[in-house]
Design an enzyme around this catalytic site. Structure first.
Site, mmCIF file in Angstrom:
data_model
loop_
_atom_site.group_PDB
_atom_site.id
_atom_site.type_symbol
_atom_site.label_atom_id
_atom_site.label_comp_id
_atom_site.label_asym_id
_atom_site.label_seq_id
_atom_site.Cartn_x
_atom_site.Cartn_y
_atom_site.Cartn_z
ATOM 1 N N CYS A 91 0.808 -1.220 0.000
ATOM 2 C CA CYS A 91 0.000 0.000 0.000
ATOM 3 C C CYS A 91 0.843 1.272 0.000
ATOM 4 O O CYS A 91 0.358 2.335 -0.383
ATOM 5 C CB CYS A 91 -0.939 0.022 1.202
ATOM 6 S SG CYS A 91 -2.190 -1.268 1.166
ATOM 7 N N HIS A 345 -9.000 4.115 -1.726
ATOM 8 C CA HIS A 345 -7.650 3.577 -1.537
ATOM 9 C C HIS A 345 -7.236 2.764 -2.766
ATOM 10 O O HIS A 345 -7.201 1.532 -2.722
ATOM 11 C CB HIS A 345 -7.650 2.719 -0.270
ATOM 12 C CG HIS A 345 -6.316 2.176 0.129
ATOM 13 N ND1 HIS A 345 -5.114 2.616 -0.393
ATOM 14 C CD2 HIS A 345 -5.989 1.196 1.035
ATOM 15 C CE1 HIS A 345 -4.120 1.942 0.164
ATOM 16 N NE2 HIS A 345 -4.635 1.083 1.031
ATOM 17 N N CYS A 375 0.503 2.246 6.657
ATOM 18 C CA CYS A 375 0.717 0.829 6.957
ATOM 19 C C CYS A 375 0.719 0.040 5.654
ATOM 20 O O CYS A 375 0.115 0.458 4.657
ATOM 21 C CB CYS A 375 -0.365 0.313 7.898
ATOM 22 S SG CYS A 375 -2.041 0.415 7.232
#
Length: 389
Positions: A91, A345, A375
């Site tokens: 990510c 996202h 994260c």
């Protein structure tokens, strides 16, 4: 020592990562090409001067294979002489791209670099790069973690349990994300960062009218009998409403040496001040933002109270709320224009999306220091500090 500054930052609107999503018809190469083209146009920089384009993409398969960043640069009309590469830190892939671009500038390897990212989760769904029946971890990991690793949703549940974060707290945080994002759109605060694409002008997942009552009616997203037996402490409070959705989008930032910006007559949005990456427990894989925040503050010689704005990626409400408990940060300074729960996202694009939103918010609010952290799957996290110049 040379410094590195951001002089322009743009992103697409973020679409739902579903076949009916607003950007599902756009090839991921073209999503990224749009931001690169817009970045060059808005900055006025001669693209011949770009030393490298570094892009983040998580599922590098199918239409996002073969070094997507290179073909996006070519599609955007950049000269063939401008190189490009694609990186994967899950990510945080495009935040890592920012780190690499800035570090290249600071070291003198680059004068000008682009950091960017893309993910089309409608066309290349999550885990498309792991064929069914294949093990991406190998026997050494199986030996080190004999009970097995867990999916991110289970990690989010474990975090909620460990930090005693309730369903009501997670849902309230999600409501705040949507309301902040809607307010930012209504106030025109995203206008400077968003590059409309094919009639899509706004983020598709923002729900201004969402409320705690609506979210309270959603079912647990990750309940599993096997994990329930293994982890009896889990209360199964993570839902689609207090977690980030799947999305399509792209983003890009233009990074250069401060002296180069001065020579070209460009006004920086922010200086890229300090950087840190860290690993953490891969079972609680989303908690790396805590040590990463501590590490980057230590490297910068700053305290938490010195930071005016934070961007902490909202993969799940529990992640940001646990981070807040550990750091003591003021949530009024965190994700002030909403976060991934509302905005979306798109995995590989999220790092530079956060940077884009952050540098524009810094200018709008007159913030001196800002901190961004994310994260990442596998127990990883990136963190960086930006400074107004």
């Amino acid at each position: 020592m040379r410094d590195a500054v951001v002089v322009e930052a743009v992103r697409t609107p973020i679409g739902k990562g579903k076949p009916h999503g607003a950007l599902a018809h756009v090839h991921p190469v073209e999503l990224l090409a749009h931001t690169l083209r817009t970045l060059v146009e808005r900055s006025g920089v001669d693209p011949e001067l770009i030393d490298d384009v570094i892009g983040g993409t998580v599922d590098q398969v199918g239409e996002q294979a073969m070094n997507t960043t290179r073909y996006a640069a070519l599609s955007a009309g950049l000269p063939e002489s401008v190189p490009a590469t694609t990186v994967d830190r899950q990510c945080g892939s495009s935040q890592q791209a920012v780190h690499f671009a800035a570090q290249g500038v600071i070291s003198g390897a680059y004068d000008i670099a682009v950091a960017c990212g893309v993910e089309s989760m409608s066309r290349v769904p999550m885990w498309s790069n792991v064929p069914q029946g294949k093990d991406p971890f190998g026997p050494g990991i199986a030996a080190r973690y004999p009970e097995g690793l867990v999916p991110q949703g289970i990690s989010a549940e474990l975090i909620a349990a460990k930090w005693s974060i309730t369903r009501e707290q997670m849902d309230a945080f999600a409501v705040s994300s949507h309301r902040r994002a809607a307010a930012a759109w209504d106030a025109g605060l995203f206008d400077a960062e968003v590059a409309p694409l094919e009639g899509v002008t706004r983020d598709e997942c923002v729900r201004p009218d969402t409320n705690a009552e609506v979210l309270a009616g959603l079912r647990p997203a990750y309940h599993d009998p096997g994990f329930a037996e293994r982890f009896p402490q889990i209360e199964w409070n993570v839902t689609a409403g207090n977690a980030s959705p799947v999305n399509d989008g792209a983003s890009a930032v233009l990074v250069m040496a401060g002296e180069t910006a001065a020579r070209l007559g460009l006004r920086p949005l922010a200086r890229l001040h300090s950087f840190a990456v860290t690993g953490s427990d891969p079972l609680l894989m989303l908690t790396g933002v805590v040590p990463a925040t501590e590490k980057v503050l230590r490297r910068a010689g700053l305290a938490l109270d010195d930071i005016d704005l934070f961007e902490v990626n909202e993969a799940f409400s529990s992640v940001v709320l646990a981070w807040q408990q550990e750091t003591g940060a003021d949530l009024d300074k965190v994700n002030v224009h909403g976060g991934a729960i509302a905005l979306g996202h798109p995995l590989g694009a999220s790092g530079t999306r956060l940077t884009t939103t952050l540098v524009h918010a810094m200018r709008e609010r007159g913030a001196r220091y800002a901190l961004q952290t994310m994260c990442e799957a596998g127990g990883l996290a990136n963190a960086m500090i930006l400074e107004r110049v």
